[in-house]
Design a protein around this motif. Structure first.
Motif, PDB file in Angstrom:
ATOM      1  N   GLY A  56       3.424   3.201   6.165  1.00 60.57           N
ATOM      2  CA  GLY A  56       3.563   3.410   4.732  1.00 60.57           C
ATOM      3  C   GLY A  56       4.800   4.215   4.386  1.00 60.57           C
ATOM      4  O   GLY A  56       5.722   4.375   5.184  1.00 60.57           O
ATOM      5  N   ILE A  57       4.821   4.731   3.164  1.00 62.57           N
ATOM      6  CA  ILE A  57       5.913   5.593   2.719  1.00 62.57           C
ATOM      7  C   ILE A  57       5.313   6.914   2.267  1.00 62.57           C
ATOM      8  O   ILE A  57       4.140   6.978   1.881  1.00 62.57           O
ATOM      9  N   PRO A  58       6.064   8.005   2.336  1.00 58.98           N
ATOM     10  CA  PRO A  58       5.515   9.294   1.922  1.00 58.98           C
ATOM     11  C   PRO A  58       5.007   9.245   0.490  1.00 58.98           C
ATOM     12  O   PRO A  58       5.687   8.743  -0.403  1.00 58.98           O
ATOM     13  N   GLY A  59       3.810   9.747   0.282  1.00 59.96           N
ATOM     14  CA  GLY A  59       3.235   9.724  -1.052  1.00 59.96           C
ATOM     15  C   GLY A  59       1.970   8.904  -1.110  1.00 59.96           C
ATOM     16  O   GLY A  59       1.326   8.625  -0.095  1.00 59.96           O
ATOM     17  N   ASP A  60       1.632   8.485  -2.331  1.00 60.32           N
ATOM     18  CA  ASP A  60       0.358   7.804  -2.548  1.00 60.32           C
ATOM     19  C   ASP A  60       0.532   6.321  -2.850  1.00 60.32           C
ATOM     20  O   ASP A  60      -0.195   5.755  -3.659  1.00 60.32           O
TER      21      ASP A  60
ATOM     22  N   ALA B 241      -1.693   1.465   7.626  1.00 62.29           N
ATOM     23  CA  ALA B 241      -2.657   1.850   8.655  1.00 62.29           C
ATOM     24  C   ALA B 241      -2.433   3.328   8.947  1.00 62.29           C
ATOM     25  O   ALA B 241      -1.857   3.694   9.969  1.00 62.29           O
ATOM     26  N   ARG B 242      -2.875   4.179   8.034  1.00 61.17           N
ATOM     27  CA  ARG B 242      -2.544   5.595   8.125  1.00 61.17           C
ATOM     28  C   ARG B 242      -3.588   6.440   7.411  1.00 61.17           C
ATOM     29  O   ARG B 242      -4.449   5.930   6.678  1.00 61.17           O
ATOM     30  N   VAL B 243      -3.492   7.758   7.627  1.00 59.20           N
ATOM     31  CA  VAL B 243      -4.228   8.751   6.858  1.00 59.20           C
ATOM     32  C   VAL B 243      -3.201   9.547   6.066  1.00 59.20           C
ATOM     33  O   VAL B 243      -2.201  10.022   6.627  1.00 59.20           O
ATOM     34  N   ALA B 244      -3.430   9.692   4.762  1.00 63.25           N
ATOM     35  CA  ALA B 244      -2.528  10.456   3.907  1.00 63.25           C
ATOM     36  C   ALA B 244      -3.254  11.707   3.411  1.00 63.25           C
ATOM     37  O   ALA B 244      -4.417  11.637   3.002  1.00 63.25           O
TER      38      ALA B 244
ATOM     39  N   ARG C  69      -0.763   3.627  -7.390  1.00 61.33           N
ATOM     40  CA  ARG C  69      -0.569   2.794  -8.567  1.00 61.33           C
ATOM     41  C   ARG C  69      -1.021   1.386  -8.257  1.00 61.33           C
ATOM     42  O   ARG C  69      -0.703   0.833  -7.210  1.00 61.33           O
ATOM     43  N   LYS C  70      -1.774   0.839  -9.158  1.00 65.15           N
ATOM     44  CA  LYS C  70      -2.261  -0.524  -8.997  1.00 65.15           C
ATOM     45  C   LYS C  70      -1.088  -1.487  -8.912  1.00 65.15           C
ATOM     46  O   LYS C  70      -0.244  -1.523  -9.807  1.00 65.15           O
ATOM     47  N   PRO C  71      -0.978  -2.270  -7.836  1.00 62.06           N
ATOM     48  CA  PRO C  71       0.163  -3.190  -7.708  1.00 62.06           C
ATOM     49  C   PRO C  71       0.014  -4.370  -8.654  1.00 62.06           C
ATOM     50  O   PRO C  71      -1.013  -5.040  -8.692  1.00 62.06           O
ATOM     51  N   GLU C  72       1.057  -4.601  -9.445  1.00 56.64           N
ATOM     52  CA  GLU C  72       1.014  -5.726 -10.381  1.00 56.64           C
ATOM     53  C   GLU C  72       1.974  -6.846  -9.987  1.00 56.64           C
ATOM     54  O   GLU C  72       1.848  -7.957 -10.458  1.00 56.64           O
TER      55      GLU C  72
END
Length: 400
Positions: A214-218, A247-250, A152-155
């Motif tokens: 990061g956190i699990p998900g997108d 700094a990860r691969v999802a 989601r685009k951060p606003e």
């Protein structure tokens, strides 16, 4: 008295070899890379008079030979609210036929096309735009209709107070007070080591955890690139920033459901510092351009570290050819403030260098901060450059 190198003893050499095997890094001596002869067409793309190419962040071809370019150009704008800044536009997705003739623009005005980062075409000719500004990965079908959006685009971007009348503009804004994205690889809170806008602690957007995991998900932060395996699973390189953000691969299934992620910020095997590209080979191995650590890391499809290729400079763009004998292309992209290096390497998948071509510069057959390579054809490449605002069509000559 003659001095000896303590690392040259048989015991030390055995130790270094064992260390290299433990880290998955080959310590085998590499011969100097031979130069590959090549030709280039720097004016291949024919644009309408009303469209201008900017930084060519992404370039890719489909099965028909059409060329797609995701470029940082167009009328970017930002609307400042009471507590948020809403960004829109700033990048355009263009299609050309196999002769370079302009065909159409895709996704004009789409909410997530802000600051182009990468572009890929999958085996079904779907078009995937990766945007660093919105942190979105957007899938278009071949007709240009949106099929999938990841992240989601951060606003919730903090708005700095205006400067006193007659004083300097707020930090991060131009002379007229317009918001400006940081230059590639530097500037902004992330490049200074802080968290990106809207991000919390070391784990990403407000979730504690290993820095950069990061956190699990997108929930991406400055997304870098996307790739797929034969089953259609999606792999996203998440985190362009140096010293901050993710700094990860999802990994996701073909429908966008989250499966797992791996990585954190650092320099150990399995850690990253500024991801810039990702590609998969026919066996499902994942190659990640870990630019901040000057290496390409290789994993299996579940994220288990296998090896690292650390003899090709600073890898920005990576591409793996199709076919029975696959090759890996990677760019040793020059820094935006210098004309050092800039060559592109051709490698076997085990990291052995086949050869190299090009150098940093402004002329045809020179490259300005390569950010994208399309290698659908092993000897006919399309090279997207940031600082030269162009795509070069490169043809490698057969060895004599």
């Amino acid at each position: 008295m003659r001095r000896t190198n303590p690392l040259s003893s048989p015991r030390s050499l055995r130790f270094l070899a064992l260390l290299g095997l433990a880290l998955g890094v080959s310590l085998r001596a590499q011969p100097s890379a031979p130069d590959i002869a090549f030709d280039s067409n720097a004016d291949f793309l024919k644009l309408p008079d009303t469209i201008h190419l900017g930084e060519a962040a992404g370039v890719a071809t489909n099965s028909k030979g059409h060329v797609f370019v995701y470029t940082r150009t167009g009328p970017a704008n930002a609307t400042v609210g009471a507590s948020r800044t809403f960004y829109k536009a700033g990048s355009r997705l263009l299609e050309f036929d196999q002769t370079g003739k302009f065909v159409r623009e895709i996704g004009a005005g789409v909410y997530g096309l802000n600051f182009a980062q990468a572009l890929r075409i999958d085996p079904q000719d779907n078009i995937w735009a990766v945007d660093q500004g919105s942190s979105n990965v957007i899938k278009f079908d071949p007709e240009g209709r949106i099929q999938l959006v990841l992240s989601r685009k951060p606003e919730a971007i903090g708005v700095r107070p205006a400067a006193p009348r007659g004083g300097p503009p707020p930090e991060g804004r131009g002379a007229e007070g317009r918001a400006a994205p940081p230059p590639e690889g530097r500037g902004g809170s992330e490049a200074r080591g802080g968290a990106p806008p809207g991000a919390g602690g070391g784990g990403g957007r407000g979730i504690p955890g290993p820095p950069g995991s990061g956190i699990p998900g997108d929930s991406f932060v400055r997304t870098a690139d996307v790739a797929w395996d034969r089953a259609g699973n999606i792999y996203v390189a998440d985190g362009v920033a140096v010293g901050g953000g993710n700094a990860r691969v999802a990994k996701f299934d073909k429908d966008g459901h989250f499966i797992k992620s791996w990585g954190a910020r650092g320099s150990e095997p399995g850690q990253f510092n500024s991801l810039h590209g990702i590609a998969l080979d026919a066996q499902g191995n994942v190659y990640v351009a870990d630019a901040g650590n000057k290496r390409i890391q290789v994993f299996d499809g579940d994220g288990t570290f296998k090896t690292a290729i650390a003899n090709v400079g600073t890898p920005y763009a990576v591409c793996i050819t199709p076919g029975a004998h696959q090759y890996l292309y990677t760019s040793n992209s020059n820094d935006p403030e210098t004309l050092d290096n800039g060559e592109i390497y051709k490698l076997e998948l085990d990291g052995r260098i086949v050869g190299k071509f090009g150098r940093a510069g402004k002329l045809p057959k020179e490259f300005g901060m390569v950010n994208s390579i399309d290698c659908r054809n092993e000897n006919e490449l399309y090279i997207g450059e940031l600082t030269n605002w162009r795509v070069q069509k490169v043809t490698l000559r057969a060895a004599r």
